[in-house]
Scaffold this motif. Structure first.
Motif, mmCIF file in Angstrom:
data_model
loop_
_atom_site.group_PDB
_atom_site.id
_atom_site.type_symbol
_atom_site.label_atom_id
_atom_site.label_comp_id
_atom_site.label_asym_id
_atom_site.label_seq_id
_atom_site.Cartn_x
_atom_site.Cartn_y
_atom_site.Cartn_z
ATOM 1 N N ARG A 1 38.566 73.260 -1.730
ATOM 2 C CA ARG A 1 38.271 72.872 -3.122
ATOM 3 C C ARG A 1 36.858 72.308 -3.197
ATOM 4 O O ARG A 1 36.085 72.652 -4.095
ATOM 5 N N SER A 2 36.502 71.485 -2.221
ATOM 6 C CA SER A 2 35.150 70.937 -2.155
ATOM 7 C C SER A 2 34.118 72.053 -1.952
ATOM 8 O O SER A 2 33.061 72.059 -2.590
ATOM 9 N N THR B 1 36.993 78.164 6.935
ATOM 10 C CA THR B 1 38.027 77.356 6.296
ATOM 11 C C THR B 1 39.230 78.227 5.929
ATOM 12 O O THR B 1 40.377 77.830 6.134
ATOM 13 N N GLU C 1 33.638 73.972 -5.239
ATOM 14 C CA GLU C 1 32.797 73.237 -6.192
ATOM 15 C C GLU C 1 31.326 73.341 -5.803
ATOM 16 O O GLU C 1 30.450 73.526 -6.656
ATOM 17 N N LEU D 1 41.330 79.643 -3.265
ATOM 18 C CA LEU D 1 41.839 78.308 -3.576
ATOM 19 C C LEU D 1 43.171 78.407 -4.316
ATOM 20 O O LEU D 1 44.113 77.664 -4.014
ATOM 21 N N GLU E 1 47.322 70.884 3.155
ATOM 22 C CA GLU E 1 46.672 69.997 2.181
ATOM 23 C C GLU E 1 45.235 69.690 2.588
ATOM 24 O O GLU E 1 44.320 69.695 1.755
ATOM 25 N N TYR E 2 45.025 69.449 3.871
ATOM 26 C CA TYR E 2 43.669 69.170 4.364
ATOM 27 C C TYR E 2 42.730 70.357 4.074
ATOM 28 O O TYR E 2 41.637 70.171 3.555
ATOM 29 N N TYR E 3 43.171 71.558 4.423
ATOM 30 C CA TYR E 3 42.317 72.729 4.223
ATOM 31 C C TYR E 3 42.160 73.079 2.747
ATOM 32 O O TYR E 3 41.112 73.585 2.337
ATOM 33 N N THR E 4 43.164 72.784 1.945
ATOM 34 C CA THR E 4 43.036 73.017 0.501
ATOM 35 C C THR E 4 41.985 72.084 -0.086
ATOM 36 O O THR E 4 41.142 72.512 -0.884
ATOM 37 N N LYS E 5 42.006 70.819 0.302
ATOM 38 C CA LYS E 5 40.991 69.867 -0.175
ATOM 39 C C LYS E 5 39.596 70.274 0.291
ATOM 40 O O LYS E 5 38.631 70.230 -0.476
ATOM 41 N N ALA E 6 39.499 70.689 1.543
ATOM 42 C CA ALA E 6 38.196 71.112 2.075
ATOM 43 C C ALA E 6 37.685 72.333 1.317
ATOM 44 O O ALA E 6 36.493 72.412 0.985
ATOM 45 N N GLN F 1 50.874 76.431 -0.375
ATOM 46 C CA GLN F 1 51.279 75.043 -0.180
ATOM 47 C C GLN F 1 52.558 74.752 -0.969
ATOM 48 O O GLN F 1 53.474 74.103 -0.459
#
Length: 168
Positions: A135-136, A107, A139, A36, A128-133, A43
């Motif tokens: 990050r989820s 991912t 978590e 991450l 950005e899409y893959y970073t958010k995915a 990015q």
């Protein structure tokens, strides 16, 4: 006397298996966090500095990814005349050192697949899409790790105690 020694060894073996499984879960979480961090770094390199794909990995440092060999594998192809899909190559080369789940690995693979393949704007949207995915996913992995470590330790202790009681 030998019976006691054997029972004690079985107990310790079972207990150590539980602890080892917990360590693997912790390593998976550390690797998720490291990837991450790499995602955010890439990015930023693309968005703010327009860094060339071949050179953007050089200045990133992370002890976890360094230990797996992933960063070295990414940087190994900087001087190649033909720059092929280095990200996929690095993942393949370091696969046995990576503890990521299949979903996490996909991912990471998808993130790397979009680096340097389109214009800046579209590439940033994909990153950005893959970073958010991820990050989820990280978590979720942290929560899973806390439950699993307790579970593995409890199972290791319980199985060891059961063996100990059965042998005695």
């Amino acid at each position: 006397m030998l019976k006691w020694i054997g029972a004690y060894l079985c107990f310790l073996t079972s207990l150590s298996i539980g602890w080892t499984a917990g360590k693997n879960e912790r390593k998976r979480t550390e690797q998720c966090e490291a990837f991450l961090e790499l995602f955010v770094y890439i990015q930023n390199q693309v968005g703010y500095f327009l860094a060339p794909t071949k050179l953007m990995y050089r200045n990133f440092h992370n002890a976890v990814l360094q230990k797996t060999g992933f960063l070295d594998a990414l940087c190994a192809h900087e001087t190649d005349a033909v720059y092929f899909d280095v990200w996929e190559s690095a993942l393949t080369e370091c696969k046995e050192n990576l503890k990521l789940s299949e979903q996490q690995m996909e991912t990471v693979r998808a993130f790397g697949a979009c680096i340097g393949k389109t214009n800046e704007e579209l590439q940033l949207k994909h990153l950005e899409y893959y970073t958010k995915a991820f990050r989820s996913e990280t978590e979720k992995q942290k929560k899973q790790m806390q439950k699993n470590i307790k579970l593995y330790r409890t199972l290791g202790f319980s199985a060891g105690a059961a063996i100990l009681i059965l042998v005695i």
